[in-house]
Motif scaffolding. Structure first.
Motif, short mmCIF file in Angstrom:
data_model
loop_
_atom_site.label_atom_id
_atom_site.label_comp_id
_atom_site.label_asym_id
_atom_site.label_seq_id
_atom_site.Cartn_x
_atom_site.Cartn_y
_atom_site.Cartn_z
N ARG A 76 -4.39 -6.37 -14.54
CA ARG A 76 -3.40 -6.74 -13.52
C ARG A 76 -3.44 -5.78 -12.34
O ARG A 76 -3.20 -6.16 -11.19
N GLN A 77 -3.72 -4.52 -12.63
CA GLN A 77 -3.70 -3.50 -11.58
C GLN A 77 -4.79 -3.72 -10.53
O GLN A 77 -4.73 -3.17 -9.43
N GLY A 78 -5.77 -4.56 -10.86
CA GLY A 78 -6.83 -4.85 -9.90
C GLY A 78 -6.33 -5.48 -8.62
O GLY A 78 -7.00 -5.39 -7.58
N VAL A 79 -5.15 -6.08 -8.66
CA VAL A 79 -4.60 -6.70 -7.45
C VAL A 79 -4.34 -5.67 -6.36
O VAL A 79 -4.37 -5.99 -5.17
N LEU A 80 -4.13 -4.41 -6.76
CA LEU A 80 -3.89 -3.35 -5.78
C LEU A 80 -5.17 -2.75 -5.22
O LEU A 80 -5.13 -1.93 -4.30
N HIS A 81 -6.31 -3.15 -5.78
CA HIS A 81 -7.59 -2.56 -5.38
C HIS A 81 -8.58 -3.59 -4.85
O HIS A 81 -9.71 -3.25 -4.53
N LYS A 82 -8.15 -4.85 -4.77
CA LYS A 82 -9.05 -5.88 -4.27
C LYS A 82 -9.17 -5.79 -2.76
O LYS A 82 -8.44 -5.02 -2.09
N GLU A 83 -10.09 -6.56 -2.21
CA GLU A 83 -10.22 -6.61 -0.75
C GLU A 83 -8.95 -7.23 -0.15
O GLU A 83 -8.44 -8.22 -0.65
N PRO A 105 -5.69 -6.06 -0.19
CA PRO A 105 -4.62 -6.10 -1.19
C PRO A 105 -3.26 -6.31 -0.55
O PRO A 105 -3.05 -5.97 0.63
N PRO A 106 -2.31 -6.87 -1.28
CA PRO A 106 -0.96 -7.08 -0.71
C PRO A 106 -0.22 -5.75 -0.58
O PRO A 106 -0.43 -4.83 -1.38
N PRO A 107 0.63 -5.61 0.43
CA PRO A 107 1.48 -4.43 0.51
C PRO A 107 2.33 -4.31 -0.76
O PRO A 107 2.84 -5.31 -1.25
N LEU A 133 -3.12 5.50 -0.98
CA LEU A 133 -3.60 4.20 -0.50
C LEU A 133 -2.63 3.68 0.57
O LEU A 133 -1.41 3.70 0.37
N PRO A 134 -3.14 3.19 1.69
CA PRO A 134 -2.27 2.83 2.82
C PRO A 134 -1.32 1.68 2.55
O PRO A 134 -0.29 1.57 3.23
N HIS A 135 -1.63 0.82 1.58
CA HIS A 135 -0.78 -0.34 1.34
C HIS A 135 0.25 -0.09 0.26
O HIS A 135 1.03 -1.00 -0.07
N ILE A 136 0.30 1.12 -0.30
CA ILE A 136 1.23 1.41 -1.39
C ILE A 136 2.29 2.42 -0.94
O ILE A 136 1.97 3.47 -0.37
#
Length: 284
Positions: free
Chosen positions: A156-163, A165-167, A200-203
């Motif tokens: 599930r954590q892959g969603v934060l590392h995909k191309e 990724p959602p904020p 990570l900029p989106h987290i």
């Protein structure tokens, strides 16, 4: 396309939104079926998510229901077709179905916001920390169950590392940072991982200290999953019996948006939160 007896959350949500459009138009399923040139059973199965529906059919339904919202129609059309054969499907026989639905929901999210008082967010947990949590479940899980839950959570954590990724915004109470699941070594590794993730900029991680008062909460953790439009957002609630509850009524979404906004206003800013976590590591 043949019907399914086990529609995913995404398919059920699409059907629910189509039912809302029909009801706003003041149409019964019988009348809607006549307008669409199908039988009433077909309309009912579409609205329960049991029958896949094409994008063209969505547009014809929206026209029949006098829906003027083109952005909503486009968003619903994007949800059509058979279930996405994502990685989560391989877990459908091994973890609760709600967890499979949650993974699919996160995959399609445009943004994620979570609030937790006693646990680290699942998408930010280390393997050792997650394992300690699963080993503490009552009643105890079998080892194979723990491994299925663990690998599912890590994927599930892959969603934060995909191309693209959602904020992702996590509001974490100090109590969660002081829980010692797995012992000091595991806890220290978990807290260091939180600091690494904030690079990570989106987290964004926001901490609510013990000395903060007047923040709204019932003690329940929840995820707020944003869709392509606000009316397609979803709230996911945790429970002690292991199931996930999903909410999407307009009033419920408004309530949890307000709760999250209020909690964020009570939390430390991102920089102060990093400093807080760093000091917590030093205390161990």
């Amino acid at each position: 396309m043949p019907p399914t007896n086990s529609p995913t959350l995404r398919q059920r949500r699409l059907g629910s939104e189509l039912r809302k459009l029909r009801e706003r138009a003041g149409l019964t399923t019988t009348t809607a079926a006549q307008l669409l040139g199908v039988n009433q059973a077909r309309v009912s199965m579409v609205e329960t998510g049991r029958t896949p529906v094409s994008a063209d059919r969505i547009r014809s339904m929206a026209h029949a229901y006098d829906c003027p919202d083109e952005r909503l129609v486009d968003a619903l059309a994007a949800m059509t077709g058979r279930r996405t054969r994502g990685w989560w499907e391989e877990y459908r026989e091994h973890v609760p179905v709600a967890l499979v639905d949650l993974a699919e929901l996160e995959h399609h999210a445009t943004a994620l916001r979570v609030a937790l008082l006693f646990h680290i967010p699942a998408l930010l947990q280390t393997t050792d920390h997650a394992r300690a949590l699963f080993q503490a479940v009552v009643p105890p899980m079998q080892q194979y169950e723990i491994e299925h839950r663990l690998t599912h959570r890590m994927k599930r954590q892959g969603v934060l590392h995909k191309e693209n990724p959602p904020p992702y915004t996590a509001i974490i109470h100090e109590a969660a940072l002081r829980m010692g699941f797995g012992g000091p070594v595991v806890t220290r590794g978990q807290l260091k991982h939180l600091l690494d993730m904030t690079e990570l900029p989106h987290i964004a991680i926001r901490v609510i200290p013990f000395d903060t008062d007047d923040f709204p909460t019932t003690g329940q953790s929840f995820d707020f999953v944003e869709g392509p439009l606000p009316q397609l957002d979803t709230v996911q609630l945790d429970s002690h019996h292991g199931a996930c509850e999903f909410l999407d009524a307009e009033a419920q979404l408004d309530k949890y948006r307000a709760v999250l906004d209020r909690m964020e206003s009570c939390a430390l800013d991102a920089t102060a939160s990093r400093d807080f976590i760093h000091h917590r590591i030093q205390d161990l």
